[in-house]
Design a protein around this motif. Structure first.
Motif, PDB file in Angstrom:
ATOM      1  N   CYS A  81       0.855  -1.184   0.000  1.00 27.32           N
ATOM      2  CA  CYS A  81       0.000   0.000   0.000  1.00 27.32           C
ATOM      3  C   CYS A  81       0.895   1.238   0.000  1.00 27.32           C
ATOM      4  N   ALA A  82       0.619   2.164  -0.923  1.00 27.07           N
ATOM      5  CA  ALA A  82       1.460   3.363  -1.048  1.00 27.07           C
ATOM      6  C   ALA A  82       1.274   4.322   0.125  1.00 27.07           C
ATOM      7  N   TYR A  83       0.286   4.048   1.004  1.00 30.77           N
ATOM      8  CA  TYR A  83       0.034   4.945   2.141  1.00 30.77           C
ATOM      9  C   TYR A  83       0.523   4.352   3.458  1.00 30.77           C
ATOM     10  N   CYS A  84       0.260   3.060   3.696  1.00 33.84           N
ATOM     11  CA  CYS A  84       0.629   2.475   5.000  1.00 33.84           C
ATOM     12  C   CYS A  84       1.643   1.344   4.857  1.00 33.84           C
ATOM     13  N   LEU A  85       2.022   1.000   3.620  1.00 34.50           N
ATOM     14  CA  LEU A  85       2.997  -0.063   3.329  1.00 34.50           C
ATOM     15  C   LEU A  85       2.485  -1.460   3.661  1.00 34.50           C
ATOM     16  N   GLY A  86       1.208  -1.568   4.029  1.00 29.22           N
ATOM     17  CA  GLY A  86       0.613  -2.885   4.274  1.00 29.22           C
ATOM     18  C   GLY A  86       0.319  -3.581   2.961  1.00 29.22           C
ATOM     19  N   PRO A  87      -0.175  -4.818   3.021  1.00 27.19           N
ATOM     20  CA  PRO A  87      -0.506  -5.537   1.782  1.00 27.19           C
ATOM     21  C   PRO A  87      -1.614  -4.812   1.012  1.00 27.19           C
ATOM     22  N   ALA A  88      -1.379  -4.603  -0.287  1.00 26.60           N
ATOM     23  CA  ALA A  88      -2.343  -3.856  -1.104  1.00 26.60           C
ATOM     24  C   ALA A  88      -3.219  -4.817  -1.885  1.00 26.60           C
ATOM     25  N   ASN A  89      -4.509  -4.514  -1.963  1.00 28.48           N
ATOM     26  CA  ASN A  89      -5.382  -5.319  -2.813  1.00 28.48           C
ATOM     27  C   ASN A  89      -6.319  -4.465  -3.649  1.00 28.48           C
ATOM     28  N   THR A  90      -6.075  -3.147  -3.678  1.00 24.86           N
ATOM     29  CA  THR A  90      -6.881  -2.271  -4.530  1.00 24.86           C
ATOM     30  C   THR A  90      -5.940  -1.307  -5.255  1.00 24.86           C
ATOM     31  N   ILE A  91      -6.515  -0.581  -6.221  1.00 27.42           N
ATOM     32  CA  ILE A  91      -5.779   0.469  -6.931  1.00 27.42           C
ATOM     33  C   ILE A  91      -6.377   1.800  -6.506  1.00 27.42           C
ATOM     34  N   ASP A  92      -5.537   2.725  -6.049  1.00 32.10           N
ATOM     35  CA  ASP A  92      -6.024   4.056  -5.702  1.00 32.10           C
ATOM     36  C   ASP A  92      -5.602   5.047  -6.778  1.00 32.10           C
ATOM     37  N   HIS A  93      -6.544   5.936  -7.139  1.00 31.49           N
ATOM     38  CA  HIS A  93      -6.230   7.022  -8.061  1.00 31.49           C
ATOM     39  C   HIS A  93      -5.787   8.215  -7.231  1.00 31.49           C
ATOM     40  N   VAL A  94      -4.553   8.690  -7.455  1.00 31.20           N
ATOM     41  CA  VAL A  94      -3.997   9.795  -6.675  1.00 31.20           C
ATOM     42  C   VAL A  94      -4.940  11.000  -6.792  1.00 31.20           C
ATOM     43  N   LEU A  95      -5.230  11.422  -8.023  1.00 32.08           N
ATOM     44  CA  LEU A  95      -6.331  12.365  -8.269  1.00 32.08           C
ATOM     45  C   LEU A  95      -7.540  11.481  -8.576  1.00 32.08           C
ATOM     46  N   PRO A  96      -8.567  11.544  -7.720  1.00 33.32           N
ATOM     47  CA  PRO A  96      -9.696  10.592  -7.875  1.00 33.32           C
ATOM     48  C   PRO A  96     -10.328  10.644  -9.258  1.00 33.32           C
ATOM     49  N   ARG A  97     -10.826   9.497  -9.687  1.00 31.55           N
ATOM     50  CA  ARG A  97     -11.476   9.422 -11.001  1.00 31.55           C
ATOM     51  C   ARG A  97     -12.666  10.356 -11.094  1.00 31.55           C
ATOM     52  N   SER A  98     -13.353  10.540  -9.957  1.00 28.34           N
ATOM     53  CA  SER A  98     -14.529  11.422  -9.942  1.00 28.34           C
ATOM     54  C   SER A  98     -14.136  12.866 -10.237  1.00 28.34           C
ATOM     55  N   ARG A  99     -12.831  13.160 -10.127  1.00 25.87           N
ATOM     56  CA  ARG A  99     -12.360  14.524 -10.375  1.00 25.87           C
ATOM     57  C   ARG A  99     -11.457  14.577 -11.601  1.00 25.87           C
ATOM     58  N   GLY A 100     -11.571  13.591 -12.462  1.00 22.36           N
ATOM     59  CA  GLY A 100     -10.849  13.626 -13.738  1.00 22.36           C
ATOM     60  C   GLY A 100      -9.555  12.833 -13.760  1.00 22.36           C
ATOM     61  N   GLY A 101      -9.196  12.197 -12.629  1.00 22.16           N
ATOM     62  CA  GLY A 101      -7.975  11.390 -12.594  1.00 22.16           C
ATOM     63  C   GLY A 101      -8.116  10.182 -13.500  1.00 22.16           C
ATOM     64  N   TRP A 105       0.203   5.537 -15.147  1.00 21.32           N
ATOM     65  CA  TRP A 105       1.208   5.092 -14.170  1.00 21.32           C
ATOM     66  C   TRP A 105       1.401   6.149 -13.089  1.00 21.32           C
ATOM     67  N   ALA A 106       1.395   7.430 -13.474  1.00 23.11           N
ATOM     68  CA  ALA A 106       1.691   8.494 -12.509  1.00 23.11           C
ATOM     69  C   ALA A 106       0.501   8.779 -11.597  1.00 23.11           C
ATOM     70  N   ASN A 107      -0.704   8.352 -11.988  1.00 22.89           N
ATOM     71  CA  ASN A 107      -1.886   8.694 -11.191  1.00 22.89           C
ATOM     72  C   ASN A 107      -2.435   7.516 -10.400  1.00 22.89           C
ATOM     73  N   THR A 108      -1.767   6.377 -10.437  1.00 28.75           N
ATOM     74  CA  THR A 108      -2.305   5.219  -9.733  1.00 28.75           C
ATOM     75  C   THR A 108      -1.234   4.586  -8.852  1.00 28.75           C
ATOM     76  N   VAL A 109      -1.677   4.116  -7.698  1.00 30.45           N
ATOM     77  CA  VAL A 109      -0.786   3.406  -6.781  1.00 30.45           C
ATOM     78  C   VAL A 109      -1.542   2.207  -6.222  1.00 30.45           C
ATOM     79  N   ALA A 110      -0.789   1.212  -5.768  1.00 25.93           N
ATOM     80  CA  ALA A 110      -1.394   0.097  -5.050  1.00 25.93           C
ATOM     81  C   ALA A 110      -1.800   0.611  -3.669  1.00 25.93           C
ATOM     82  N   ALA A 111      -2.944   0.147  -3.170  1.00 23.28           N
ATOM     83  CA  ALA A 111      -3.407   0.595  -1.851  1.00 23.28           C
ATOM     84  C   ALA A 111      -4.196  -0.520  -1.187  1.00 23.28           C
TER      85      ALA A 111
END
Ligand SMILES: [Zn+2]
Length: 152
Positions: A81-101, A105-111
């Protein structure tokens, strides 16, 4: 341990192995930008970010490189997880998709699920949840070979 290579204008480019980074420093095509002061190779601190001496035109980044995929993001981020370093099982959009993200590669991290839910429709800054690394386009090797390196 990977080393982040940044362009002469400080734009992130890609990650290389420590061995490769040292070769670039020896050839003087790059300089140390950030280093881990508590870890040494001989008398030198281990570089964590190196900066190219000359600006490299990066048009290839948009036409080449591996195509974005959820699996690729998990491989690039080592399943953490790009936020807590725990095991990730989802994809997070740094700029949320609801806001145009978008799915880049630059806008997504494992979370992990809890961090993803907590962040919601906010940016990392708004949520007070700093990213532990800069998401960048991975090398082909990073998304084709499953990394066995344990999380730090
Ligand atoms: Zn998390």
């Amino acid at each position: 341990m990977d080393v982040l290579v940044i362009n002469a204008d400080l734009g992130p480019l890609h990650r290389v192995s420590l061995r490769h980074a040292v070769r670039m420093l020896v050839r003087q095509v790059a300089e140390v930008h950030e280093a881990a002061p508590d870890r040494l190779i001989g008398v030198y601190p281990v570089p964590t970010v190196i900066r190219l001496v000359r600006y490299v035109v990066t048009k290839w980044r948009y036409s080449g490189g591996p195509a974005w995929s959820r699996r690729g993001v998990h491989l690039r981020d080592g399943g953490r997880c790009a936020y807590c370093l725990g095991p990730a099982n989802t994809i997070d959009h740094v700029l949320p998709r609801s806001r145009g993200g978008r799915n880049t590669w630059a806008n997504t991290v494992a979370a992990c699920g809890p961090c993803n839910q907590r962040k919601g429709d906010r940016t990392p800054a708004e949520a007070g949840m700093p990213l532990r690394w800069h998401p960048v386009m991975p090398s082909w090797a990073a998304v084709m070979i499953r990394r066995t390196r344990a999380a730090p």
